[in-house]
Motif scaffolding. Sequence first.
Motif, PDB file in Angstrom:
ATOM      1  N   LEU A 100      15.285  -1.153 -11.904  1.00 29.96           N
ATOM      2  CA  LEU A 100      14.724  -0.045 -11.137  1.00 29.96           C
ATOM      3  C   LEU A 100      13.989  -0.660  -9.962  1.00 29.96           C
ATOM      4  N   ARG A 101      14.349  -0.245  -8.769  1.00 29.32           N
ATOM      5  CA  ARG A 101      13.669  -0.754  -7.565  1.00 29.32           C
ATOM      6  C   ARG A 101      12.710   0.318  -7.060  1.00 29.32           C
ATOM      7  N   LEU A 102      11.427  -0.013  -7.038  1.00 27.04           N
ATOM      8  CA  LEU A 102      10.417   0.852  -6.424  1.00 27.04           C
ATOM      9  C   LEU A 102      10.225   0.311  -5.007  1.00 27.04           C
ATOM     10  N   GLU A 103      10.578   1.134  -4.000  1.00 27.57           N
ATOM     11  CA  GLU A 103      10.609   0.633  -2.631  1.00 27.57           C
ATOM     12  C   GLU A 103      10.143   1.688  -1.641  1.00 27.57           C
ATOM     13  N   ARG A 104       9.784   1.222  -0.452  1.00 33.61           N
ATOM     14  CA  ARG A 104       9.367   2.119   0.613  1.00 33.61           C
ATOM     15  C   ARG A 104      10.526   3.057   0.957  1.00 33.61           C
ATOM     16  N   GLY A 105      10.203   4.335   1.095  1.00 35.08           N
ATOM     17  CA  GLY A 105      11.217   5.321   1.407  1.00 35.08           C
ATOM     18  C   GLY A 105      11.977   5.820   0.196  1.00 35.08           C
ATOM     19  N   GLY A 106      11.625   5.353  -0.991  1.00 36.94           N
ATOM     20  CA  GLY A 106      12.307   5.754  -2.219  1.00 36.94           C
ATOM     21  C   GLY A 106      11.313   5.967  -3.333  1.00 36.94           C
ATOM     22  N   ASN A 107      11.700   5.606  -4.547  1.00 39.47           N
ATOM     23  CA  ASN A 107      10.796   5.692  -5.690  1.00 39.47           C
ATOM     24  C   ASN A 107       9.657   4.691  -5.504  1.00 39.47           C
ATOM     25  N   HIS A 108       8.429   5.092  -5.877  1.00 39.25           N
ATOM     26  CA  HIS A 108       7.271   4.208  -5.734  1.00 39.25           C
ATOM     27  C   HIS A 108       6.116   4.724  -6.586  1.00 39.25           C
ATOM     28  N   ILE A 109       5.055   3.936  -6.641  1.00 41.74           N
ATOM     29  CA  ILE A 109       3.821   4.329  -7.328  1.00 41.74           C
ATOM     30  C   ILE A 109       2.810   4.686  -6.257  1.00 41.74           C
ATOM     31  N   MET A 110       2.211   5.862  -6.360  1.00 39.68           N
ATOM     32  CA  MET A 110       1.269   6.346  -5.350  1.00 39.68           C
ATOM     33  C   MET A 110      -0.145   6.354  -5.910  1.00 39.68           C
ATOM     34  N   PHE A 111      -1.078   5.775  -5.143  1.00 35.89           N
ATOM     35  CA  PHE A 111      -2.501   5.745  -5.491  1.00 35.89           C
ATOM     36  C   PHE A 111      -3.215   6.684  -4.527  1.00 35.89           C
ATOM     37  N   MET A 112      -3.918   7.697  -5.037  1.00 33.22           N
ATOM     38  CA  MET A 112      -4.608   8.663  -4.187  1.00 33.22           C
ATOM     39  C   MET A 112      -6.083   8.725  -4.554  1.00 33.22           C
ATOM     40  N   GLY A 113      -6.924   8.750  -3.525  1.00 33.36           N
ATOM     41  CA  GLY A 113      -8.361   8.737  -3.752  1.00 33.36           C
ATOM     42  C   GLY A 113      -8.830   7.354  -4.155  1.00 33.36           C
ATOM     43  N   LEU A 114      -8.529   6.367  -3.318  1.00 33.33           N
ATOM     44  CA  LEU A 114      -8.895   4.981  -3.631  1.00 33.33           C
ATOM     45  C   LEU A 114     -10.398   4.862  -3.858  1.00 33.33           C
ATOM     46  N   SER A 115     -10.786   4.111  -4.873  1.00 28.59           N
ATOM     47  CA  SER A 115     -12.199   3.960  -5.226  1.00 28.59           C
ATOM     48  C   SER A 115     -12.838   2.741  -4.572  1.00 28.59           C
ATOM     49  N   GLN A 116     -12.039   1.964  -3.850  1.00 27.83           N
ATOM     50  CA  GLN A 116     -12.556   0.765  -3.195  1.00 27.83           C
ATOM     51  C   GLN A 116     -11.656   0.432  -2.015  1.00 27.83           C
ATOM     52  N   PRO A 117     -12.220  -0.217  -0.996  1.00 28.81           N
ATOM     53  CA  PRO A 117     -11.352  -0.652   0.112  1.00 28.81           C
ATOM     54  C   PRO A 117     -10.414  -1.754  -0.359  1.00 28.81           C
ATOM     55  N   PHE A 118      -9.194  -1.730   0.121  1.00 33.18           N
ATOM     56  CA  PHE A 118      -8.232  -2.781  -0.190  1.00 33.18           C
ATOM     57  C   PHE A 118      -8.399  -3.922   0.797  1.00 33.18           C
ATOM     58  N   VAL A 119      -8.342  -5.142   0.284  1.00 35.42           N
ATOM     59  CA  VAL A 119      -8.494  -6.336   1.110  1.00 35.42           C
ATOM     60  C   VAL A 119      -7.222  -7.166   0.980  1.00 35.42           C
ATOM     61  N   ASN A 120      -6.611  -7.461   2.113  1.00 38.37           N
ATOM     62  CA  ASN A 120      -5.374  -8.238   2.123  1.00 38.37           C
ATOM     63  C   ASN A 120      -5.557  -9.538   1.342  1.00 38.37           C
ATOM     64  N   GLY A 121      -4.608  -9.840   0.454  1.00 37.71           N
ATOM     65  CA  GLY A 121      -4.655 -11.073  -0.317  1.00 37.71           C
ATOM     66  C   GLY A 121      -5.355 -10.949  -1.659  1.00 37.71           C
ATOM     67  N   GLU A 122      -6.166  -9.912  -1.848  1.00 36.26           N
ATOM     68  CA  GLU A 122      -6.771  -9.685  -3.163  1.00 36.26           C
ATOM     69  C   GLU A 122      -5.736  -8.995  -4.049  1.00 36.26           C
ATOM     70  N   SER A 123      -6.123  -8.601  -5.245  1.00 36.56           N
ATOM     71  CA  SER A 123      -5.169  -7.954  -6.145  1.00 36.56           C
ATOM     72  C   SER A 123      -5.838  -6.820  -6.904  1.00 36.56           C
ATOM     73  N   ILE A 124      -5.000  -5.970  -7.492  1.00 34.59           N
ATOM     74  CA  ILE A 124      -5.487  -4.865  -8.314  1.00 34.59           C
ATOM     75  C   ILE A 124      -4.818  -4.949  -9.681  1.00 34.59           C
ATOM     76  N   LEU A 125      -5.427  -4.297 -10.662  1.00 31.53           N
ATOM     77  CA  LEU A 125      -4.868  -4.231 -12.014  1.00 31.53           C
ATOM     78  C   LEU A 125      -4.263  -2.849 -12.231  1.00 31.53           C
ATOM     79  N   ILE A 126      -3.053  -2.830 -12.787  1.00 29.55           N
ATOM     80  CA  ILE A 126      -2.409  -1.578 -13.157  1.00 29.55           C
ATOM     81  C   ILE A 126      -1.796  -1.736 -14.546  1.00 29.55           C
ATOM     82  N   THR A 127      -1.559  -0.605 -15.195  1.00 30.78           N
ATOM     83  CA  THR A 127      -0.850  -0.602 -16.464  1.00 30.78           C
ATOM     84  C   THR A 127       0.349   0.328 -16.326  1.00 30.78           C
TER      85      THR A 127
END
Length: 173
Positions: A100-127
């Motif tokens: 399964l390819r999750l890609e721009r313009g197709g299927n993907h995971i969407m995060f809405m109402g971010l609780s913190q600013p995203f910083v390039n090069g850092e990472s997030i945890l998901i399940t």
Amino acid sequence: MISFTKPLFLSFLAVAIPFIASAETILVNDAYVRASSKMAKSAAAFMDIKNTSSQDDRLLDVKSKVAKRVELHTHIKSDDGVMKMRRVDEGFLIPGNDTLRLERGGNHIMFMGLSQPFVNGESILITLFFESAGPIDLEIPIKMKERSTIKSHSHSHSHSHSQSKPHTHSHTH
């Protein structure tokens, strides 16, 4: 005195082994999350999810503490020909021995109402939650949307100063 230790342990194994084996059937590659800026209120994650089992599986849900809502999304073309994002409640099927390819313009995971600013090069945890494989925790890198580069251009102009001869300058922007 009858010992229940061995039967209890064997029944635990009977329940645990399918989850241990099934969690090993999912491989995630090239995962990253992208936001358009540090102050963005939403972001999207993309990745390849390989099902190494011969049995179909389904990505049912995603959870993360970095957003108020995390949803599975796809793009669909409306009647007027405009592409629109839409939540996918039934999840994404991953056929056996397929990706399964999750890609721009197709299927993907969407995060809405971010609780913190995203910083390039850092990472997030998901399940990720799968129908057969169960939950899989991932740490995925943040890749900020790169600003489009302004094409450089050159120009020349001539001018003279009160105490110098006329001359030409070239500039590249």
